[in-house]
Write an enzyme that holds these catalytic residues in place. Structure first.
Site, PDB file in Angstrom:
ATOM      1  CE  LYS A 107     -52.296   4.264  11.944  1.00  0.00           C
ATOM      2  NZ  LYS A 107     -51.592   5.280  11.151  1.00  0.00           N
TER       3      LYS A 107
ATOM      4  CG  ASP B 242     -52.787   8.696  11.907  1.00  0.00           C
ATOM      5  OD1 ASP B 242     -52.882   9.751  12.559  1.00  0.00           O
ATOM      6  OD2 ASP B 242     -51.803   7.933  11.968  1.00  0.00           O
TER       7      ASP B 242
ATOM      8  CE  LYS C 292     -49.397  11.197  13.395  1.00  0.00           C
ATOM      9  NZ  LYS C 292     -49.808  10.072  12.507  1.00  0.00           N
ATOM     10  CG  LEU C 293     -56.924  17.395  10.403  1.00  0.00           C
ATOM     11  CD1 LEU C 293     -58.372  17.894  10.495  1.00  0.00           C
ATOM     12  CD2 LEU C 293     -56.461  17.430   8.956  1.00  0.00           C
TER      13      LEU C 293
ATOM     14  CG  ASP D  50     -54.224  24.918   8.177  1.00  0.00           C
ATOM     15  OD1 ASP D  50     -54.151  26.168   8.287  1.00  0.00           O
ATOM     16  OD2 ASP D  50     -53.992  24.326   7.117  1.00  0.00           O
TER      17      ASP D  50
ATOM     18  CB  THR E 299     -43.121   8.160  19.338  1.00  0.00           C
ATOM     19  OG1 THR E 299     -43.613   7.775  18.072  1.00  0.00           O
ATOM     20  CG2 THR E 299     -44.194   8.041  20.388  1.00  0.00           C
TER      21      THR E 299
ATOM     22  NE  ARG F  14     -43.977  -2.145  10.260  1.00  0.00           N
ATOM     23  CZ  ARG F  14     -42.957  -1.402  10.661  1.00  0.00           C
ATOM     24  NH1 ARG F  14     -41.832  -1.429   9.993  1.00  0.00           N
ATOM     25  NH2 ARG F  14     -43.069  -0.623  11.723  1.00  0.00           N
TER      26      ARG F  14
HETATM   27  O1  C5P Z   1     -46.403  -1.709  11.372  1.00  0.00           O
HETATM   28  P1  C5P Z   1     -46.589  -1.125  12.714  1.00  0.00           P
HETATM   29  O2  C5P Z   1     -47.410  -2.016  13.655  1.00  0.00           O
HETATM   30  O3  C5P Z   1     -45.325  -0.646  13.355  1.00  0.00           O
HETATM   31  O4  C5P Z   1     -47.527   0.143  12.418  1.00  0.00           O
HETATM   32  C1  C5P Z   1     -47.914   1.038  13.407  1.00  0.00           C
HETATM   33  C2  C5P Z   1     -48.778   2.122  12.857  1.00  0.00           C
HETATM   34  O5  C5P Z   1     -48.896   3.139  13.842  1.00  0.00           O
HETATM   35  C3  C5P Z   1     -48.251   2.815  11.619  1.00  0.00           C
HETATM   36  O6  C5P Z   1     -49.392   3.241  10.855  1.00  0.00           O
HETATM   37  C4  C5P Z   1     -47.497   3.992  12.169  1.00  0.00           C
HETATM   38  O7  C5P Z   1     -47.429   5.064  11.267  1.00  0.00           O
HETATM   39  C5  C5P Z   1     -48.341   4.361  13.358  1.00  0.00           C
HETATM   40  N1  C5P Z   1     -47.641   5.097  14.398  1.00  0.00           N
HETATM   41  C6  C5P Z   1     -46.515   4.591  15.045  1.00  0.00           C
HETATM   42  N2  C5P Z   1     -45.904   5.312  16.024  1.00  0.00           N
HETATM   43  C7  C5P Z   1     -46.380   6.494  16.356  1.00  0.00           C
HETATM   44  C8  C5P Z   1     -47.496   7.022  15.735  1.00  0.00           C
HETATM   45  C9  C5P Z   1     -48.112   6.285  14.750  1.00  0.00           C
HETATM   46  O8  C5P Z   1     -46.076   3.487  14.749  1.00  0.00           O
HETATM   47  N3  C5P Z   1     -45.798   7.157  17.317  1.00  0.00           N
END
Ligand code: C5P
Length: 234
Positions: free
Chosen positions: A37, A64, A66-67, A69, A119, A210
């Site tokens: 991603k 990712d 998130k368009l 417009d 979220t 992470r």
């Molecule tokens: O590091 P981690 O596993 O928390 O990363 C999750 C990924 O998913 C990040 O790129 C974060 O921006 C994305 N994301 C999220 N929660 C959301 C939407 C996207 O953690 N509701």
């Protein structure tokens, strides 16, 4: 319904500040990861070329962006994302926006994923923004609308996946972040599931940042998560 390659169920989020660091991680992960991603941070750091580069190396890319417009802009922007060779693109789940993205990707294998409700929003945030519905109702409303419009999938938090799978049935790709292998640090994620729990709840793809990118040995971490996904698929 097409069968998902088990390896493609794990999407590693390249949340890194520079293209150089992202390339180094991709090299290190090698065949352990097939799907990445790329989000706004890396795109604005010059990461769009990486989409092409990864595609040409046989990797899949979830862009990712998130368009959201006016329809003309969304349609044309989506067509340019098709040219980059991405596999997934996110748009906010507003009817005009979803329809425009579907028009822009027509005839291509690009899949459009709808973001129902961020979220980070709770019921009070929606009231403040002028909505008459709480989060749970708005997610369900937009999910059903997305399916009727013909959108390919949705981004959902782990706790929404089970209910949305039951509501929508098979066919829509349900993609969830907030995944933490048992025993790993939650970081800033509050409501998390393990890879196995999310797959068993009905998720098709897991976005993992992470737990892989910050691991002492990212390849080992990715292999362990993949093993857990594989076991949950059965
Ligand atoms: O590091 P981690 O596993 O928390 O990363 C999750 C990924 O998913 C990040 O790129 C974060 O921006 C994305 N994301 C999220 N929660 C959301 C939407 C996207 O953690 N509701």
């Amino acid at each position: 319904m097409s069968v998902i390659d088990p390896r493609d169920r794990m999407i590693v989020a390249l949340d890194l500040p520079s293209v150089r660091e992202a390339e180094a991680l991709v090299d290190q992960l090698g065949d352990s990861v097939s799907f990445y991603k790329i989000g706004m941070e890396l795109v604005y750091a010059g990461g769009l070329d990486l989409v092409r580069q990864l595609s040409s190396r046989g990797k899949k890319v979830f862009l990712d962006l998130k368009l959201h417009d006016i329809p003309n802009t969304v349609e044309k922007a989506t067509a340019r994302v098709v040219d980059l060779g991405a596999t997934f693109l996110t748009v906010h789940a507003f009817p005009q926006t979803m329809k425009a993205a579907l028009a822009g990707k027509a005839g291509s294998p690009l899949k459009i994923l709808g973001v129902t409700v961020m979220t980070s929003y709770n019921d009070d945030d929606l009231i403040e923004a002028g909505y008459a519905m709480g989060v749970r109702d708005l997610v369900a409303h937009r999910a059903v609308q997305a399916k009727q419009i013909g959108i390919n999938g949705l981004i959902l938090s782990p706790e929404e996946v089970g209910a949305m799978r039951a509501l929508l049935g098979p066919g829509m790709a349900l993609v969830t972040p907030g995944i933490r292998p048992a025993g790993s640090s939650k970081g800033d994620q509050k409501r998390v599931m393990t890879p196995g729990e999310a797959i068993r709840a009905g998720a098709d793809h897991l976005v993992i940042g992470r737990p892989v990118t910050a691991a002492a040995d990212p390849k080992l971490a990715a292999d362990a998560i993949f093993a857990e996904i594989r076991a949950a698929i059965g």
